[in-house]
Design an enzyme around this catalytic site. Sequence first.
Site, PDB file in Angstrom:
ATOM      1  CB  CYS A 121      -0.923  -0.003   1.213  1.00 36.59           C
ATOM      2  SG  CYS A 121      -0.023   0.199   2.766  1.00 36.59           S
ATOM      3  CB  CYS A 142       6.767   0.832   4.577  1.00 34.39           C
ATOM      4  SG  CYS A 142       6.123  -0.498   5.609  1.00 34.39           S
ATOM      5  CB  CYS A 172       4.068  -6.552   2.554  1.00 33.73           C
ATOM      6  SG  CYS A 172       2.421  -6.052   3.051  1.00 33.73           S
ATOM      7  CB  CYS A 215       1.391  -3.284   9.179  1.00 34.53           C
ATOM      8  SG  CYS A 215       0.247  -3.177   7.799  1.00 34.53           S
ATOM      9  CG  HIS A 230       1.946  -7.508  28.495  1.00 36.57           C
ATOM     10  ND1 HIS A 230       0.716  -7.026  28.861  1.00 36.57           N
ATOM     11  CD2 HIS A 230       2.307  -8.385  29.468  1.00 36.57           C
ATOM     12  CE1 HIS A 230       0.339  -7.594  30.000  1.00 36.57           C
ATOM     13  NE2 HIS A 230       1.292  -8.419  30.388  1.00 36.57           N
ATOM     14  CB  CYS A 274       1.597  -1.795  27.945  1.00 39.04           C
ATOM     15  SG  CYS A 274       0.009  -1.009  27.594  1.00 39.04           S
ATOM     16  CB  CYS A 308      -5.641  -4.011  30.802  1.00 33.57           C
ATOM     17  SG  CYS A 308      -4.947  -5.382  29.854  1.00 33.57           S
ATOM     18  CB  CYS A 337      -4.244  -6.067  23.732  1.00 29.06           C
ATOM     19  SG  CYS A 337      -2.634  -5.270  23.704  1.00 29.06           S
ATOM     20  CB  CYS A 372       5.552   0.143  19.910  1.00 30.36           C
ATOM     21  SG  CYS A 372       5.629  -0.550  18.255  1.00 30.36           S
ATOM     22  CB  CYS A 421      -1.313   0.698  19.129  1.00 32.72           C
ATOM     23  SG  CYS A 421      -0.640   0.833  17.462  1.00 32.72           S
ATOM     24  CB  CYS A 466      -0.619  -4.203  20.385  1.00 35.64           C
ATOM     25  SG  CYS A 466       0.656  -4.985  19.375  1.00 35.64           S
ATOM     26  CB  CYS A 494       1.506  -4.430  12.734  1.00 40.56           C
ATOM     27  SG  CYS A 494       2.619  -3.141  13.304  1.00 40.56           S
TER      28      CYS A 494
HETATM   29  S1  SF4 Z   1      -3.315  -3.034  26.986  1.00 37.48           S
HETATM   30 FE1  SF4 Z   1      -2.270  -4.843  26.055  1.00 37.48          FE
HETATM   31  S2  SF4 Z   1      -0.100  -4.391  26.392  1.00 37.48           S
HETATM   32 FE2  SF4 Z   1      -1.214  -2.997  27.717  1.00 37.48          FE
HETATM   33  S3  SF4 Z   1      -1.286  -4.109  29.686  1.00 37.48           S
HETATM   34 FE3  SF4 Z   1      -3.161  -4.659  28.567  1.00 37.48          FE
HETATM   35  S4  SF4 Z   1      -2.654  -6.588  27.481  1.00 37.48           S
HETATM   36 FE4  SF4 Z   1      -0.733  -5.631  28.140  1.00 37.48          FE
HETATM   37  S1  SF4 Z   2       0.195  -2.799  16.371  1.00 38.07           S
HETATM   38 FE1  SF4 Z   2       1.608  -3.296  18.066  1.00 38.07          FE
HETATM   39  S2  SF4 Z   2       3.583  -3.657  17.054  1.00 38.07           S
HETATM   40 FE2  SF4 Z   2       2.280  -2.577  15.566  1.00 38.07          FE
HETATM   41  S3  SF4 Z   2       2.744  -0.391  15.888  1.00 38.07           S
HETATM   42 FE3  SF4 Z   2       0.965  -0.866  17.205  1.00 38.07          FE
HETATM   43  S4  SF4 Z   2       1.885  -1.351  19.204  1.00 38.07           S
HETATM   44 FE4  SF4 Z   2       3.545  -1.486  17.674  1.00 38.07          FE
END
Ligand code: SF4
Ligand code: SF4
Length: 369
Positions: free
Chosen positions: A55, A58, A167, A215, A256, A259, A279, A285, A294, A306, A313, A316
Amino acid sequence: MKFENLDILKLDRRTFLKVAAAMGASAFLGTYKADIVRAIAEADRNIVWLHGSECTGCSISFLNAEHPDVIQAVTKLNVMIQYHETIMAQQGLFVDGAAVKDAALNANYALEHFLDSGKPFILVVEGCVPQGPEGTGDYCKIAGKPFLDEVKHAAEKALITVAIGTCAAYGGIPATPPNPTDAAGLQFLKTTKGGVLGAGYKSKAGLPVINIPGCPAHPDWVLLTLAAAILEKVPADFLDKYQRPKPFFPPAYTIHENCPRRGFYDRGELDTEYAGGKCLWKLGCRAPVTHSDCPLRLWNDGHNMCTQAGAPCIGCVEPMFPDGTLAEEIEKIPTLVGVDINTIAKVAVGAAAIGVGAHAVRRIAMKEE
Ligand code: SF4
Ligand code: SF4
């Protein structure tokens, strides 16, 4: 941590990428601009960036890099981008249906000319490679030539080959079953090694394909890996089993672990609807099984990521993305202490009622497993 007094060119390959990853693209390229430019000027580095089935996200992510932006980065890295379909000016001139064989008028002719020149170059591939129908590659052609053939031809001659985005690395969305174009990544199809270049492929520098999945891929990951590749500072053992640079995709921890919503997880406070602010595990997630930096690096010039923004998440950067289970709760989550999140959540709900802290919850949960 202060890095300013390091002689970056004298660092061993292992330390080089660790320093680059820790500093971030802006600080790294700014601090070491003079050294990098000197080294590259001596080595005469070029980049050839090919686009397959994708697409262009990137490239857009890369072009949206802010500190440094791409112009600054290219200037700082002192590289010649010989071919990039999104940003190059001339695309090609056809007369009576035939491409004009003049490098000044036809980008693809110029590309062939460059690939045959013997000059060293870094090959960047964005997008996966359709192999169908029946192995001809005809589902994806550029200037009348199957992209499959072009990639193999360029990879044979490349000093270093880098796959940008999920990809190009693993097949991503186009290669997800039923995969009608028989698409694959450069050296993987999802988790299976092989891809279109074969499991044994090595570039002229003796390296397998360096995968920068995502992605899209984060511009820092791209810029810093290209800087390392251009300076020949990427040792083979710096890649994980899916050939991702470990500083950006650490095998030892997942998203995680860092996070911003982790406190809610530890207390078993799990959202069952969006915009709840807690959460996101029950909303699908995949951060507990996704390896990237990230939450430490953040996106959009260091502003957000994210899960912080409220989106689970989607994993990706993992080879199986998208595996058809997005938005489904992961049933068994490996954790640092080896405890299933269901057990943690169950214990945490009870513990919260009697005022027990997160560490105690984990201790109790471990005994319950
Ligand atoms: S939102 Fe996702 S990464 Fe964050 S604490 Fe919950 S399960 Fe873990
Ligand atoms: S989907 Fe997960 S791995 Fe991809 S950019 Fe978001 S937090 Fe990072």
